[in-house]
Design an enzyme around this catalytic site. Structure first.
Site, PDB file in Angstrom:
ATOM      1  N   ILE A 209       0.847  -1.188   0.000  1.00  0.00           N
ATOM      2  CA  ILE A 209       0.000   0.000   0.000  1.00  0.00           C
ATOM      3  C   ILE A 209       0.884   1.240   0.000  1.00  0.00           C
ATOM      4  CG2 ILE A 209      -0.184   0.110   2.531  1.00  0.00           C
ATOM      5  CD1 ILE A 209      -3.182   0.838   2.155  1.00  0.00           C
ATOM      6  N   CYS A 210       0.381   2.309  -0.577  1.00  0.00           N
ATOM      7  CA  CYS A 210       1.051   3.616  -0.533  1.00  0.00           C
ATOM      8  C   CYS A 210      -0.047   4.656  -0.333  1.00  0.00           C
ATOM      9  CB  CYS A 210       1.871   3.859  -1.797  1.00  0.00           C
ATOM     10  SG  CYS A 210       0.886   3.954  -3.313  1.00  0.00           S
TER      11      CYS A 210
END
Length: 189
Positions: free
Chosen positions: A77-78
């Site tokens: 995830i970012c």
């Protein structure tokens, strides 16, 4: 409401909605979720259960060696999904196929109303820092070109060319440089 069918083989899956990852985390099973943003961005807000592994220091082999469940999928995830996609590509290039991007990133996680950890300190996202720096360089180039010498217009042209290159290639040198600055690598207290 859109439903996402699970593929028959998890290594073929490119991305999953945040709710699916949150559900796995909530069930208490071994679930690996890494966040590839800068330490400052991570400290401001991150998905509960995520651990920080910044993209600029990402070592796929080291991450895979330090996994909770070496056989299960690794979720990445970012902020919005872009850096996570790059991280997934790095893992796959290193021979690790069971790596999955979390759709919409942390922004999507928050929009879905899922559990997050927040800091009281607000930070400026890396994306906004790039826009501020690029705009400032363009403005400086125009002002100096008008007041000092027309050659300074070249600074604005250089920044414009860089932004165009970043848009076409999805690689932003300014973003990579800004990510290395001290304020982006020190988590707020």
């Amino acid at each position: 409401m859109t439903t996402h069918a699970m593929p028959s083989h998890p290594t073929l899956q490119k991305s999953v909605p945040p709710a699916e990852v949150a559900s796995r985390l909530a069930r208490g099973g071994a679930t690996d979720l890494i966040d590839v943003r800068t330490p400052v961005e991570f400290a401001e807000v991150h998905a509960e259960g995520a651990r920080l592994v910044p993209l600029d220091v990402l070592d796929p082999a080291a991450v895979m060696a330090d996994r909770v469940d070496p056989q299960g999928p690794l979720y990445v995830i970012c902020k919005s999904g872009n850096r996570a996609s790059k991280a997934v590509e790095r893992f796959r290039a290193a021979g690790f196929s069971n790596v999955i991007n979390v759709e919409g990133g942390t922004d999507g996680w928050v929009r879905a109303g899922l559990s997050v950890v927040r800091s009281a300190t607000k930070v400026i996202s890396l994306e906004r820092q790039v826009r501020i720096a690029a705009g400032l360089f363009v403005l400086i180039g125009v002002v100096l070109g008008f007041l000092v010498h027309p050659a300074f217009y070249g600074l604005s042209a250089f920044v414009g060319a860089g932004l165009t290159f970043a848009g076409v290639t999805d690689w932003c040198g300014m973003g990579l440089l800004l990510a290395k600055l001290p304020w982006n690598n020190r988590a707020p207290a």
